[in-house]
Design a protein around this motif. Structure first.
Motif, PDB file in Angstrom:
ATOM      1  N   ASN A 190      33.848 -23.314 -52.377  1.00  0.00           N
ATOM      2  CA  ASN A 190      33.681 -24.009 -53.644  1.00  0.00           C
ATOM      3  C   ASN A 190      32.735 -25.203 -53.544  1.00  0.00           C
ATOM      4  OD1 ASN A 190      34.537 -24.435 -56.459  1.00  0.00           O
ATOM      5  ND2 ASN A 190      35.416 -26.324 -55.673  1.00  0.00           N
ATOM      6  N   ASN A 191      32.413 -25.609 -52.314  1.00  0.00           N
ATOM      7  CA  ASN A 191      31.588 -26.801 -52.138  1.00  0.00           C
ATOM      8  C   ASN A 191      30.190 -26.639 -52.714  1.00  0.00           C
ATOM      9  OD1 ASN A 191      33.606 -28.151 -50.919  1.00  0.00           O
ATOM     10  ND2 ASN A 191      32.895 -27.831 -48.826  1.00  0.00           N
ATOM     11  N   ILE A 192      29.719 -25.393 -52.838  1.00  0.00           N
ATOM     12  CA  ILE A 192      28.384 -25.166 -53.371  1.00  0.00           C
ATOM     13  C   ILE A 192      28.274 -25.622 -54.819  1.00  0.00           C
ATOM     14  CG2 ILE A 192      28.792 -22.813 -54.230  1.00  0.00           C
ATOM     15  CD1 ILE A 192      26.014 -22.092 -53.196  1.00  0.00           C
ATOM     16  N   LEU A 193      29.426 -25.743 -55.496  1.00  0.00           N
ATOM     17  CA  LEU A 193      29.420 -26.173 -56.891  1.00  0.00           C
ATOM     18  C   LEU A 193      29.519 -27.685 -57.021  1.00  0.00           C
ATOM     19  CD1 LEU A 193      31.830 -23.506 -58.412  1.00  0.00           C
ATOM     20  CD2 LEU A 193      29.352 -23.438 -58.242  1.00  0.00           C
ATOM     21  N   ASP A 194      29.588 -28.374 -55.931  1.00  0.00           N
ATOM     22  CA  ASP A 194      29.727 -29.837 -55.958  1.00  0.00           C
ATOM     23  C   ASP A 194      28.609 -30.450 -55.126  1.00  0.00           C
ATOM     24  OD1 ASP A 194      30.691 -32.327 -56.406  1.00  0.00           O
ATOM     25  OD2 ASP A 194      32.211 -32.240 -54.851  1.00  0.00           O
ATOM     26  N   VAL A 195      27.402 -30.398 -55.680  1.00  0.00           N
ATOM     27  CA  VAL A 195      26.210 -30.806 -54.962  1.00  0.00           C
ATOM     28  C   VAL A 195      25.876 -32.248 -55.275  1.00  0.00           C
ATOM     29  CG1 VAL A 195      23.786 -30.285 -54.541  1.00  0.00           C
ATOM     30  CG2 VAL A 195      25.362 -28.448 -55.127  1.00  0.00           C
ATOM     31  N   LYS A 196      25.553 -33.033 -54.250  1.00  0.00           N
ATOM     32  CA  LYS A 196      25.170 -34.424 -54.468  1.00  0.00           C
ATOM     33  C   LYS A 196      23.710 -34.503 -54.923  1.00  0.00           C
ATOM     34  CE  LYS A 196      28.296 -36.764 -51.292  1.00  0.00           C
ATOM     35  NZ  LYS A 196      28.380 -37.648 -50.115  1.00  0.00           N
ATOM     36  N   ILE A 197      23.399 -35.543 -55.679  1.00  0.00           N
ATOM     37  CA  ILE A 197      22.044 -35.755 -56.155  1.00  0.00           C
ATOM     38  C   ILE A 197      21.286 -36.550 -55.113  1.00  0.00           C
ATOM     39  CG2 ILE A 197      20.649 -36.799 -57.979  1.00  0.00           C
ATOM     40  CD1 ILE A 197      23.057 -36.423 -59.827  1.00  0.00           C
ATOM     41  N   ASN A 225      21.978 -31.063 -65.931  1.00  0.00           N
ATOM     42  CA  ASN A 225      22.637 -30.105 -66.834  1.00  0.00           C
ATOM     43  C   ASN A 225      23.176 -28.904 -66.066  1.00  0.00           C
ATOM     44  OD1 ASN A 225      22.173 -31.622 -69.135  1.00  0.00           O
ATOM     45  ND2 ASN A 225      20.227 -30.616 -69.609  1.00  0.00           N
ATOM     46  N   ASP A 226      22.405 -28.447 -65.082  1.00  0.00           N
ATOM     47  CA  ASP A 226      22.871 -27.320 -64.259  1.00  0.00           C
ATOM     48  C   ASP A 226      24.130 -27.692 -63.483  1.00  0.00           C
ATOM     49  OD1 ASP A 226      20.795 -25.758 -65.109  1.00  0.00           O
ATOM     50  OD2 ASP A 226      19.516 -26.147 -63.375  1.00  0.00           O
ATOM     51  N   ARG A 227      24.172 -28.920 -62.958  1.00  0.00           N
ATOM     52  CA  ARG A 227      25.347 -29.352 -62.198  1.00  0.00           C
ATOM     53  C   ARG A 227      26.576 -29.439 -63.102  1.00  0.00           C
ATOM     54  NH1 ARG A 227      22.029 -28.443 -59.272  1.00  0.00           N
ATOM     55  NH2 ARG A 227      23.411 -26.688 -59.023  1.00  0.00           N
ATOM     56  N   VAL A 228      26.386 -29.970 -64.317  1.00  0.00           N
ATOM     57  CA  VAL A 228      27.502 -30.074 -65.261  1.00  0.00           C
ATOM     58  C   VAL A 228      27.964 -28.682 -65.670  1.00  0.00           C
ATOM     59  CG1 VAL A 228      28.189 -30.872 -67.555  1.00  0.00           C
ATOM     60  CG2 VAL A 228      26.787 -32.347 -66.095  1.00  0.00           C
ATOM     61  N   VAL A 251      31.949 -24.095 -65.304  1.00  0.00           N
ATOM     62  CA  VAL A 251      32.277 -22.754 -64.785  1.00  0.00           C
ATOM     63  C   VAL A 251      33.402 -22.842 -63.768  1.00  0.00           C
ATOM     64  CG1 VAL A 251      31.385 -20.789 -63.458  1.00  0.00           C
ATOM     65  CG2 VAL A 251      29.964 -21.845 -65.218  1.00  0.00           C
ATOM     66  N   ARG A 252      33.378 -23.882 -62.956  1.00  0.00           N
ATOM     67  CA  ARG A 252      34.447 -24.071 -61.972  1.00  0.00           C
ATOM     68  C   ARG A 252      35.797 -24.256 -62.654  1.00  0.00           C
ATOM     69  NH1 ARG A 252      33.783 -28.992 -57.938  1.00  0.00           N
ATOM     70  NH2 ARG A 252      33.977 -30.136 -59.896  1.00  0.00           N
ATOM     71  N   SER A 253      35.803 -25.042 -63.744  1.00  0.00           N
ATOM     72  CA  SER A 253      37.052 -25.250 -64.489  1.00  0.00           C
ATOM     73  C   SER A 253      37.577 -23.932 -65.042  1.00  0.00           C
ATOM     74  CB  SER A 253      36.809 -26.244 -65.636  1.00  0.00           C
ATOM     75  OG  SER A 253      36.382 -27.487 -65.152  1.00  0.00           O
ATOM     76  N   TRP A 254      36.665 -23.119 -65.551  1.00  0.00           N
ATOM     77  CA  TRP A 254      37.080 -21.809 -66.078  1.00  0.00           C
ATOM     78  C   TRP A 254      37.615 -20.919 -64.950  1.00  0.00           C
ATOM     79  CZ3 TRP A 254      34.685 -17.102 -64.741  1.00  0.00           C
ATOM     80  CH2 TRP A 254      35.228 -15.994 -65.388  1.00  0.00           C
TER      81      TRP A 254
END
Length: 345
Positions: A172-179, A130-133, A138-141
């Motif tokens: 921006n990479n910090i907002l695209d974290v792999k699981i 949920n945090d990643r989504v 937020v990135r889209s905004w």
């Protein structure tokens, strides 16, 4: 000393059987690590359904961003009742609803009631998803807000170029974290699993190679070779050093090759640390094996002791059960492989 080294190099490095063995070991390690990496990168950890009631550019962008994560299996549904039934049966881990007015609210900087997450289990893993989504939203905004501000200043600016810069920027990479975890397990920052497996495999391989080499020491000792060399002016320290130096070269060449081929090299500092850690591990393992070879002077007793050490190193050194019992946790600290695997470089 020089003559012994030449003999050991010839018998342990230049011989056809040794070269073939090193090639086979390298190929086997490369194959195992490559298969594991491919499996790890392709496996799906979460099954997610999403229903888009807004059907706008920003809602579609959110869906595409979630889909881009290979470890998430995203299904776009259109029936909330069906999705909720599948959620209750365990088909989905979470069902998201993009509410009507999603884009309009985001453009105005409003975040309330734009995305609803339906879940059966309130686990740490689902909270992490949920945090990643939420970060993607937020990135889209952020992107939309930046576009609006630029349009006011420079209406003719190429927005496609802006989007490429935004999505590819280092900040921006910090907002695209792999699981990097599994369901129902606390998610925390972990080292690269492929490197960890690489370290474990090489730790076991190095131990096996040194055990095999030390059989020669036990054999020389039982036949009186070491004693005769001492009378000839070649002490035990020189004898053991010759064995160790030959083994260092024997191990470090295939280790370095496999390390580089698998793409673990990031910078010279980490590379040097990896080499030094492996050299220290080899040295510690050699010391342990020399002690064992002195305590167990026959091949039968030596191999029995080595089998015990080998099993303990695999079970305790790789932390299979070291955290279950206190005494195993303490015992594991005296095994060289434990420290080598913990580094996981």
């Amino acid at each position: 000393m020089i003559r012994i080294l030449k003999y050991k190099f010839k018998s342990q490095l230049i011989s056809k059987s040794n070269i073939m063995a090193l090639i086979l070991i390298s190929v086997a390690i490369l194959a195992i690590c490559s298969v594991f990496k491919e499996w790890h990168d392709s496996k799906t950890l979460f099954d997610i359904a999403i229903i888009d009631y807004d059907n706008t550019d920003m809602s579609k962008d959110l869906i595409n961003n979630i889909k881009n994560n290979k470890q998430v299996n995203l299904i776009v549904e259109d029936d909330i009742d069906k999705s909720m039934r599948l959620l209750s049966r365990g088909k989905y881990d979470v069902v998201y609803e993009i509410k009507k007015g999603f884009q309009n609210k985001l453009e105005n900087g409003e975040f309330s009631n734009i995305l609803v997450a339906n879940k059966e289990v309130d686990s740490t893993a689902i909270k992490w998803v949920n945090d990643r989504v939420s970060l993607i939203v937020v990135r889209s905004w952020m992107l939309k807000d930046i576009e609006d501000r630029i349009k006011k200043i420079t209406p003719d600016y190429n927005m496609d170029e802006l989007r490429d810069l935004f999505y590819n920027s280092r900040e921006n990479n910090i907002l695209d974290v792999k699981i990097h975890s599994v369901k129902n397990v606390n998610i925390e920052n972990t080292c690269d699993n492929s490197k960890h497996i690489f370290t474990i495999i090489w730790g076991i391989t190095i131990l096996f190679m040194i055990i095999n080499r030390c059989k020669g020491i036990v054999d020389d000792n039982s036949r009186g070779v070491i004693s005769r060399l001492s009378f000839a002016g070649i002490g035990k320290l020189k004898y053991y050093s010759a064995y160790m130096i030959a083994s260092y070269i024997n191990i470090m060449i295939p280790y370095t090759i496999t390390y580089l081929i698998l793409g673990h090299y990031q910078n010279i500092k980490l590379f040097i640390v990896a080499l030094v850690s492996t050299i220290v591990y080899i040295c510690c393992t050699w010391i342990v094996m020399i002690i064992i070879s002195r305590l167990f002077t026959t091949k039968k007793s030596y191999m029995l002791a080595c089998q015990m050490l080998f099993l303990m190193s695999i079970i305790l050194g790789t932390e299979m059960i070291s955290s279950i019992f206190k005494f195993t946790n303490v015992l594991s600290k005296f095994i060289p492989m434990t420290w080598y695997v913990k580094l996981g470089i």
